[in-house]
Design a protein around this motif. Structure first.
Motif, PDB file in Angstrom:
ATOM      1  N   HIS A   1       0.348  -6.147  -0.032  1.00 25.90           N
ATOM      2  CA  HIS A   1      -0.965  -6.687  -0.446  1.00 25.90           C
ATOM      3  C   HIS A   1      -0.752  -7.494  -1.724  1.00 25.90           C
ATOM      4  O   HIS A   1      -0.266  -6.966  -2.724  1.00 25.90           O
ATOM      5  CB  HIS A   1      -1.975  -5.569  -0.717  1.00 25.90           C
TER       6      HIS A   1
ATOM      7  N   HIS B   1      -1.960 -11.538  -3.925  1.00 25.84           N
ATOM      8  CA  HIS B   1      -2.813 -12.731  -4.026  1.00 25.84           C
ATOM      9  C   HIS B   1      -1.957 -13.877  -4.551  1.00 25.84           C
ATOM     10  O   HIS B   1      -1.695 -13.963  -5.756  1.00 25.84           O
ATOM     11  CB  HIS B   1      -3.979 -12.467  -4.989  1.00 25.84           C
TER      12      HIS B   1
ATOM     13  N   HIS C   1     -10.165  -5.078   0.758  1.00 27.87           N
ATOM     14  CA  HIS C   1     -10.079  -4.150  -0.383  1.00 27.87           C
ATOM     15  C   HIS C   1     -11.025  -2.989  -0.112  1.00 27.87           C
ATOM     16  O   HIS C   1     -12.156  -3.207   0.301  1.00 27.87           O
ATOM     17  CB  HIS C   1     -10.544  -4.844  -1.672  1.00 27.87           C
TER      18      HIS C   1
ATOM     19  N   ASP D   1      -0.658  -6.699  -5.515  1.00 26.92           N
ATOM     20  CA  ASP D   1      -2.018  -7.095  -5.875  1.00 26.92           C
ATOM     21  C   ASP D   1      -2.043  -8.198  -6.938  1.00 26.92           C
ATOM     22  O   ASP D   1      -2.798  -8.109  -7.914  1.00 26.92           O
ATOM     23  CB  ASP D   1      -2.824  -5.871  -6.338  1.00 26.92           C
TER      24      ASP D   1
HETATM   25 ZN   LIG Z   1      -6.197  -7.346  -4.105  1.00 24.34          ZN
END
Ligand SMILES: [Zn+2]
Length: 396
Positions: free
Chosen positions: A51, A53, A206, A291
């Protein structure tokens, strides 16, 4: 179609050889394969970041502190990340992803599961991320995290439509994204599940990262966000639930029973002061994510082990490895790395350093250098654009 020419890696210092044919680990060495010599190195499994970004890839270039300083999790989102995502344009997004992906590959991470948002650049955003991953050779699951927090329901419809536009390739799969239960209506949740089923894929969302998500779901009449997403049909088997900090033991067991994957993000959770994901120990389907922190999963795992010790969590050891099973499921491959039928992704380490990285049988890092781009040039470009991005954020 062959992804790459056959490749034979090794022998390494233990005499081990690994063959890759058509992007997958093969039982026997192929005829006339290209040979990647390992010197005194050792062939090992690469890492999966389950996970992250890519849009936050410029944050390492001196992102100014938010002012006034955020005190709650929602303030962190509002003053930092939701401002950053609104400031993104095509150029800053591209360099952000280039910098993040390049550094992750150099650290031995060969697959990442991204959750993307750029409210002023929805259409075409996933094409940019696809191009970056294809150019540098990163395996990825990509989605747009549909939300209604800026422009309402229409924004979510456009976000979900963007998820449909990712063409599958040997390296890339599109999945369906939702930001989080607390920023979407029932219609959007239902639509995400319907699209995932239609496209035979999964949802990435999320969940219970902060109590704000739990309180919102309760105010809508559910026990929590997991129950809400499940009741509205979004939790297609194989779906990815990031965080789960505030899930109870029973909820983690329910996620497990629904065949969902959970992803723990220890550096992020600690940084945002949302707590340690105590109850994830009650599922065997917990992978490790960054993250938005850098994609060096050895750093993430070190943080996990440090925090797990403090919280008496004796189930942390296999979380990094679980990412392989998650990725293998989406690419219909054998889950155990380096075995016949597994994805042709691996690293060669020498003296504790990453020397070579192979993704789908393609050499993407050779002798410590990126094959698909120039790290120094990427870094210089990223630094330049970061300044522009901070200016735009300040003007918002
Ligand atoms: Zn996230």
């Amino acid at each position: 179609m062959a992804l790459t020419e056959p490749l034979l890696i090794g022998p390494d210092r233990h005499g081990r050889r690994v063959a890759v044919i058509d992007g997958m680990i093969a039982a026997s060495p192929p005829e006339g394969a290209r040979i990647l010599s390992c010197g005194d190195g050792e062939i090992a499994a690469s890492a999966v970041c389950a996970h992250t970004h890519l849009y936050s890839g410029l944050a390492c270039y001196g992102m100014p502190q938010a002012s006034p300083p955020p005190e709650t999790f929602v303030q962190i989102l509002e003053r930092v990340w939701w401002r950053l995502d609104r400031a993104l344009d095509a150029e800053t997004l591209r360099l952000s992803a280039m910098d993040y992906v390049a550094r992750a590959l150099l650290a031995g991470t060969t697959a990442l599961i991204d959750h993307h948002e750029s409210p002023h650049l929805i259409e075409g955003s996933l094409a940019i991320l696809t191009e970056v991953c294809e150019q540098l050779g990163m395996r990825a699951l990509l989605c747009y995290g549909a939300t209604e927090r800026n422009f309402g329901r229409e924004e979510a419809v456009r976000g979900l439509a963007e998820c449909r536009r990712v063409p599958a390739s040997p390296l890339i799969r599109g999945i369906v994204g939702l930001h989080a239960s607390f920023t979407v209506s029932d219609d959007t949740v239902r639509e995400a599940g319907a699209i995932a089923r239609e496209l035979a894929t999964i949802v990435h969302v999320h969940i219970a990262e902060d109590l704000a998500d739990v309180d919102d779901a309760r105010s809508r009449g559910y026990n929590g966000p997991l129950e809400r997403l499940s009741a509205l049909g979004a939790l297609v088997p194989g779906s990815i639930l990031a965080h789960g900090v505030h899930l109870s033991r029973a909820q983690v067991e329910l996620a497990d029973a629904l065949s969902c994957w959970l992803v723990q993000n220890p550096r992020s959770n600690e940084g945002n002061r949302v707590g340690y994901a105590e109850n994830l120990r009650y599922s065997d389907r917990v992978a490790l994510g960054a993250d938005g922190w850098n994609g060096d999963m050895a750093e993430e795992e070190a943080a996990l082990f440090r925090l797990a010790k403090v919280h008496d969590d004796d189930r942390a050891a296999h979380r990094l490895a679980t990412g392989h099973a998650l990725i293998a499921e989406r690419f219909a491959a054998v889950p155990q790395p380096l075995t016949p039928g597994a994805l042709g992704d691996l690293v060669v380490r020498e003296n504790g350093r990453v020397r070579h990285v192979v993704v789908g049988g393609r050499i993407v890092v050779e002798n410590g250098r990126l094959a698909g781009g120039d790290m120094d040039a990427i870094s210089v470009g990223a630094q330049k654009l970061a300044v522009r991005l901070w200016d735009r954020m300040a003007a918002m």
